[in-house]
Design an enzyme around this catalytic site. Structure first.
Site, PDB file in Angstrom:
ATOM      1  N   CYS A   1       0.393   4.857  -6.250  1.00 45.12           N
ATOM      2  CA  CYS A   1      -0.241   3.548  -6.083  1.00 45.12           C
ATOM      3  C   CYS A   1       0.716   2.431  -6.485  1.00 45.12           C
ATOM      4  CB  CYS A   1      -1.509   3.482  -6.928  1.00 45.12           C
ATOM      5  SG  CYS A   1      -2.414   1.948  -6.678  1.00 45.12           S
TER       6      CYS A   1
ATOM      7  N   CYS B   1      -5.902   1.859  -3.349  1.00 44.88           N
ATOM      8  CA  CYS B   1      -5.233   3.158  -3.462  1.00 44.88           C
ATOM      9  C   CYS B   1      -6.207   4.307  -3.556  1.00 44.88           C
ATOM     10  CB  CYS B   1      -4.365   3.189  -4.705  1.00 44.88           C
ATOM     11  SG  CYS B   1      -2.810   2.360  -4.471  1.00 44.88           S
TER      12      CYS B   1
ATOM     13  N   CYS C   1       0.881  -1.165   0.000  1.00 47.07           N
ATOM     14  CA  CYS C   1       0.000   0.000   0.000  1.00 47.07           C
ATOM     15  C   CYS C   1       0.923   1.221   0.000  1.00 47.07           C
ATOM     16  CB  CYS C   1      -1.006  -0.003   1.147  1.00 47.07           C
ATOM     17  SG  CYS C   1      -0.316  -0.020   2.800  1.00 47.07           S
TER      18      CYS C   1
END
Length: 133
Positions: A89, A83, A9
């Site tokens: 992202c 995202c 992430c």
């Protein structure tokens, strides 16, 4: 030879850390797990630590890590947690990535973080089941 599973992430302070912790706890033989982020935070989200402690998983020694080309190339499978920040992202940099679209726990209440935690656990368990087949 072990197969590496990568959870990513942006900040590596919540979702991907929870996924890594669940995978470690239930991991089948022959696998390793790591989590990383494109813009890692300096520490794990304290509400995430609390939510995981409630179910007996201590993550206080985990730290956010920066994703690297080496981590990406060594990974058998990569999972993008979702995202909001499209520019950083992780899915943009990975091939053959699963995208789980899990909400970011940042700024959420403990009740909301518990829901996110339980959603991540369910997805990790399904992933492990698919890897064992």
């Amino acid at each position: 030879m072990t197969k590496k599973i990568l959870f990513v992430c942006v900040e590596n302070a919540g979702r991907s850390q929870m996924a890594e912790a669940f995978f470690k706890k239930f991991m089948p033989k022959g696998f390793e797990v790591i989590s990383a982020g494109t813009k890692p935070s300096d520490k794990i989200n304290p509400i995430v630590l609390q939510a995981m402690n409630e179910i007996g998983i201590d993550m206080k020694n985990q730290t956010p890590k920066t994703i690297s080309q080496q981590i990406m190339s060594e990974s058998e499978k990569a999972v993008n947690m979702g995202c909001i920040d499209q520019e950083s992202c992780p899915a943009l940099f990975l091939k053959d990535v699963l995208d789980w679209q899990i909400p970011d726990p940042k700024g959420k209440s403990i009740e909301q973080v518990r829901e996110i935690r339980d959603q991540i656990k369910s997805k990790v368990m399904n992933l492990i089941k698919s890897l064992e087949e």
